[in-house]
Design a protein around this motif. Structure first.
Motif, PDB file in Angstrom:
ATOM      1  N   GLY A 192       0.801  -1.218   0.000  1.00 47.98           N
ATOM      2  CA  GLY A 192       0.000   0.000   0.000  1.00 47.98           C
ATOM      3  C   GLY A 192       0.831   1.264   0.000  1.00 47.98           C
ATOM      4  N   GLY A 193       0.159   2.376  -0.244  1.00 56.20           N
ATOM      5  CA  GLY A 193       0.851   3.658  -0.329  1.00 56.20           C
ATOM      6  C   GLY A 193       1.257   3.945  -1.761  1.00 56.20           C
ATOM      7  N   GLY A 194       1.323   5.239  -2.097  1.00 55.06           N
ATOM      8  CA  GLY A 194       1.615   5.619  -3.469  1.00 55.06           C
ATOM      9  C   GLY A 194       2.944   5.113  -3.975  1.00 55.06           C
ATOM     10  N   GLY A 195       3.979   5.133  -3.115  1.00 53.67           N
ATOM     11  CA  GLY A 195       5.297   4.685  -3.547  1.00 53.67           C
ATOM     12  C   GLY A 195       5.326   3.219  -3.905  1.00 53.67           C
ATOM     13  N   TRP A 196       4.739   2.385  -3.055  1.00 48.83           N
ATOM     14  CA  TRP A 196       4.757   0.942  -3.315  1.00 48.83           C
ATOM     15  C   TRP A 196       3.869   0.578  -4.499  1.00 48.83           C
ATOM     16  CZ3 TRP A 196       8.387  -2.074  -1.596  1.00 48.83           C
ATOM     17  CH2 TRP A 196       9.066  -1.739  -0.426  1.00 48.83           C
ATOM     18  N   VAL A 197       2.740   1.251  -4.653  1.00 47.14           N
ATOM     19  CA  VAL A 197       1.883   0.986  -5.818  1.00 47.14           C
ATOM     20  C   VAL A 197       2.621   1.349  -7.099  1.00 47.14           C
ATOM     21  CG1 VAL A 197      -0.226   1.694  -7.007  1.00 47.14           C
ATOM     22  CG2 VAL A 197      -0.284   1.205  -4.551  1.00 47.14           C
ATOM     23  N   THR A 198       3.340   2.469  -7.079  1.00 45.65           N
ATOM     24  CA  THR A 198       4.126   2.864  -8.251  1.00 45.65           C
ATOM     25  C   THR A 198       5.182   1.817  -8.582  1.00 45.65           C
ATOM     26  OG1 THR A 198       3.794   5.201  -7.740  1.00 45.65           O
ATOM     27  CG2 THR A 198       5.618   4.652  -9.212  1.00 45.65           C
ATOM     28  N   LEU A 199       5.860   1.317  -7.541  1.00 48.29           N
ATOM     29  CA  LEU A 199       6.854   0.270  -7.770  1.00 48.29           C
ATOM     30  C   LEU A 199       6.207  -0.988  -8.339  1.00 48.29           C
ATOM     31  CD1 LEU A 199       9.095   0.576  -4.565  1.00 48.29           C
ATOM     32  CD2 LEU A 199       9.578   1.420  -6.875  1.00 48.29           C
ATOM     33  N   GLY A 200       5.008  -1.337  -7.842  1.00 49.86           N
ATOM     34  CA  GLY A 200       4.308  -2.493  -8.375  1.00 49.86           C
ATOM     35  C   GLY A 200       3.945  -2.329  -9.839  1.00 49.86           C
ATOM     36  N   VAL A 201       3.494  -1.128 -10.221  1.00 47.24           N
ATOM     37  CA  VAL A 201       3.139  -0.863 -11.624  1.00 47.24           C
ATOM     38  C   VAL A 201       4.377  -0.973 -12.512  1.00 47.24           C
ATOM     39  CG1 VAL A 201       2.348   0.920 -13.231  1.00 47.24           C
ATOM     40  CG2 VAL A 201       1.127   0.545 -11.072  1.00 47.24           C
ATOM     41  N   LEU A 202       5.482  -0.379 -12.077  1.00 50.87           N
ATOM     42  CA  LEU A 202       6.712  -0.433 -12.869  1.00 50.87           C
ATOM     43  C   LEU A 202       7.224  -1.872 -12.999  1.00 50.87           C
ATOM     44  CD1 LEU A 202       8.585   2.712 -11.491  1.00 50.87           C
ATOM     45  CD2 LEU A 202       7.552   2.432 -13.759  1.00 50.87           C
ATOM     46  N   ALA A 203       7.116  -2.648 -11.915  1.00 47.77           N
ATOM     47  CA  ALA A 203       7.528  -4.047 -11.983  1.00 47.77           C
ATOM     48  C   ALA A 203       6.659  -4.828 -12.957  1.00 47.77           C
ATOM     49  CB  ALA A 203       7.465  -4.680 -10.595  1.00 47.77           C
ATOM     50  N   ALA A 204       5.353  -4.529 -12.980  1.00 53.11           N
ATOM     51  CA  ALA A 204       4.456  -5.193 -13.932  1.00 53.11           C
ATOM     52  C   ALA A 204       4.833  -4.840 -15.365  1.00 53.11           C
ATOM     53  CB  ALA A 204       3.005  -4.803 -13.640  1.00 53.11           C
ATOM     54  N   ILE A 205       5.199  -3.587 -15.598  1.00 48.91           N
ATOM     55  CA  ILE A 205       5.676  -3.194 -16.936  1.00 48.91           C
ATOM     56  C   ILE A 205       6.950  -3.972 -17.285  1.00 48.91           C
ATOM     57  CG2 ILE A 205       6.631  -1.270 -18.277  1.00 48.91           C
ATOM     58  CD1 ILE A 205       4.757   0.581 -16.668  1.00 48.91           C
ATOM     59  N   GLY A 206       7.821  -4.152 -16.272  1.00 41.82           N
ATOM     60  CA  GLY A 206       9.012  -4.962 -16.492  1.00 41.82           C
ATOM     61  C   GLY A 206       8.674  -6.392 -16.885  1.00 41.82           C
ATOM     62  N   GLY A 207       7.603  -6.944 -16.309  1.00 37.82           N
ATOM     63  CA  GLY A 207       7.165  -8.274 -16.708  1.00 37.82           C
ATOM     64  C   GLY A 207       6.760  -8.328 -18.170  1.00 37.82           C
ATOM     65  N   ALA A 208       6.080  -7.276 -18.651  1.00 41.73           N
ATOM     66  CA  ALA A 208       5.706  -7.213 -20.067  1.00 41.73           C
ATOM     67  C   ALA A 208       6.941  -7.101 -20.954  1.00 41.73           C
ATOM     68  CB  ALA A 208       4.778  -6.027 -20.303  1.00 41.73           C
ATOM     69  N   LEU A 209       7.927  -6.323 -20.516  1.00 46.65           N
ATOM     70  CA  LEU A 209       9.167  -6.197 -21.286  1.00 46.65           C
ATOM     71  C   LEU A 209       9.939  -7.515 -21.310  1.00 46.65           C
ATOM     72  CD1 LEU A 209      10.384  -2.670 -20.106  1.00 46.65           C
ATOM     73  CD2 LEU A 209       9.377  -3.278 -22.312  1.00 46.65           C
ATOM     74  N   THR A 210       9.835  -8.291 -20.228  1.00 46.98           N
ATOM     75  CA  THR A 210      10.469  -9.611 -20.204  1.00 46.98           C
ATOM     76  C   THR A 210       9.903 -10.489 -21.306  1.00 46.98           C
ATOM     77  OG1 THR A 210      10.810  -9.464 -17.813  1.00 46.98           O
ATOM     78  CG2 THR A 210      10.893 -11.658 -18.783  1.00 46.98           C
ATOM     79  N   ALA A 211       8.586 -10.468 -21.451  1.00 47.17           N
ATOM     80  CA  ALA A 211       7.967 -11.228 -22.543  1.00 47.17           C
ATOM     81  C   ALA A 211       8.459 -10.727 -23.893  1.00 47.17           C
ATOM     82  CB  ALA A 211       6.446 -11.109 -22.448  1.00 47.17           C
TER      83      ALA A 211
END
Length: 509
Positions: A419-438
């Motif tokens: 939770g919190g804006g910082g952690w949500v932002t990190l989660g979104v960026l990590a998810a984008i990294g997952g797409a880039l991995t593909a």
């Protein structure tokens, strides 16, 4: 019986290394492989022996138990004057890594029977070095004394240096020196951290240190966590301390790359969970946001660099930076979901990336290049090799149902849970990294497996394109495990649930 199995897991590869160093070449390879096989059997028996009556009859520790409750342990005096002990034990956090270590070492020893890289000398010496590395890795995962942990953490340095420098590629000596210098830098910080904790707590026993029985001041915890975190970040590796990894992976022989990616990196993430977070929880809470930000930076940097890579082994090496970023993000959240994601991510990365490096080595042996621009059309000339490469790549990009999915997906979930804006932002960026991995793995498959056969692939003799029986023996267990862990994640998560819950409770107290 469980104590005997625990001792055997460490003693058998050590004995195997001695025999492999002394016997004639072919006999040394066979003897070393036999001892590696016995060590693997002992590691499997260790799990059954520790769970009286069978695997699923193990009764977990009650809620509120200390983070480390060994299933079985050995504790004898080592240096009485300094109160240092040979204290070894195994629990649900360390056991999957113990089995992974013994399995990958066995497969690497088997592989050397079929193929010894040129330039480094006899195969028996290589097998002996692999077994010494195995002793260091196993000792790291089994040590329950902080000084003993440091000793085994360092054991892997010289033999891995020799493997890279002796049997590696054209730039092997440069890569080996870089590996050694970075590792030594981390080792100095680890040693200072160990001294800081032991001097302040008056004990090196990890069970005592993580249970809260030995109270450390806030200042000591912040200092200790900083030292431990940097030391383990080098080994993991965490951006920006990762630059030794691509050179070491690219120049190492196939078996060296498999052990580097499959197990050696896990010594860093395991140490971060067991030692840094366990011993200095207040320091972990203080540093968690920075650790999370660096982990996501590693994910993004690893993915973007992979999209620009033109060499097969180097691409897989940089992919490890991104994958280990997901593991470190899970740890940084300091939640049960995140740490569980880190533990299964460790195991999955070891299985899948070990298989990828085996396959990359097979491609390079057959076509004498790893250049993606020169390779192409592998599917037409060697459909089995192409199919296995596609399977490993799809597993690594995190397809649901395969081992790579759980760690990456739930590291992102844990960031959102925090939770919190910082952690949500990190989660979104990590998810984008997952797409880039593909994206970069699909690019790899398009360049290597699809299209018309390139001149290098077309010119290869037909017998060289077939998969040998020894290769199938070495690769098949990893293919099966990638499926099993993907379909039944409880194979890993069920073991670590209780110690992870206890660790999280200790961190938030």
């Amino acid at each position: 019986m469980s104590q005997s199995a625990l001792v055997a897991v460490l003693a058998l590869p050590a004995l195997g290394a001695v025999f492999a160093a002394l016997l004639p070449d072919r006999a040394a390879q066979l003897a070393g492989t036999a001892f590696a096989a016995l060590a693997f059997v002992a590691s499997v028996l260790l799990g059954f022996a520790a769970h009286t009556g069978g695997w699923f009859s193990y009764q977990p520790a009650p809620s509120g138990a200390p983070p480390i409750v060994p299933w079985t342990s050995v504790d004898v005096s080592w240096v009485p004057g300094l109160d240092l002990r040979l204290h070894f034990g195994v629990d649900g956090v360390s056991y999957p890594l113990v089995v992974l270590t013994t399995l990958l070492t066995l497969l690497c020893c088997l592989y050397t029977i079929w193929h010894v890289p040129a330039g480094g000398g006899r195969g028996g010496t290589l097998v002996a070095l692999l077994l010494v590395v195995e002793v260091g890795m196993l000792g790291t995962f089994l040590a329950l004394d902080l000084v003993l942990f440091f000793v085994f953490f360092e054991v892997v340095l010289l033999p891995m240096y020799a493997i890279i420098a002796g049997w590696g590629g054209d730039e092997r000596r440069h890569a080996a020196r870089k590996f050694a210098l970075y590792t030594l830098f981390g080792s100095v910080l680890l040693l200072v951290g160990v001294f800081t904790v032991v001097a302040a707590a008056g004990t090196a026993d990890l069970v005592t240190l993580t249970s809260g029985a030995a109270t450390l001041s806030r200042t000591t915890q912040l200092a200790a966590f900083t030292l431990f975190a940097i030391a383990f970040a080098v080994k993991s590796p965490l951006w920006p301390l990762h630059t030794w990894l691509p050179d070491a992976h690219t120049q190492a022989p196939t078996v060296g790359s498999v052990l580097l990616a499959g197990v050696l990196l896990k010594m860093g993430t395991y140490g971060l969970i067991r030692v840094a977070v366990g011993v200095a929880p207040e320091g972990a809470r203080w540093a968690a946001p920075l650790l999370g930000a660096l982990a996501v930076a590693a994910i993004m940097v690893g993915c973007l660099v992979c999209l620009a890579q033109t060499e097969l082994k180097r691409l897989i090496a940089y992919s490890s930076v991104g994958h280990m970023g997901f593991v470190l993000l899970g740890v940084a959240t300091l939640t049960a979901t995140g740490i569980q994601a880190a533990l299964i991510g460790n195991v999955a990365h070891g299985i899948i990336t070990g298989l990828l490096f085996f396959l990359a080595g097979a491609v390079k042996d057959r076509f004498h290049t790893g250049d993606l621009a020169v390779l192409g059309g592998l599917r037409e000339r060697s459909p089995w090799l192409s199919g296995l490469l596609a399977f490993a790549a799809i597993a690594s990009l995190g397809l649901p149902g395969l081992a790579g999915f759980w760690g990456e997906a739930f590291a992102v979930v844990a960031a959102f849970e925090r939770g919190g804006g910082g952690w949500v932002t990190l989660g979104v960026l990590a998810a984008i990294g997952g797409a880039l991995t593909a994206a970069y793995f699909l690019r790899l498959l398009r360049r290597v497996t699809h299209g018309p056969a390139s001149p290098a692939v077309a010119a290869a003799a037909a017998p060289a394109l077939r998969i040998s029986g020894m290769e199938l023996v070495a690769w098949s267990p990893l293919v099966i495990l990638a499926l099993l862990v993907g379909l039944v994640p409880a194979l890993v998560l069920g073991l670590s649930n209780v110690p992870v819950q206890s660790l999280v409770e200790a961190v938030i107290r």
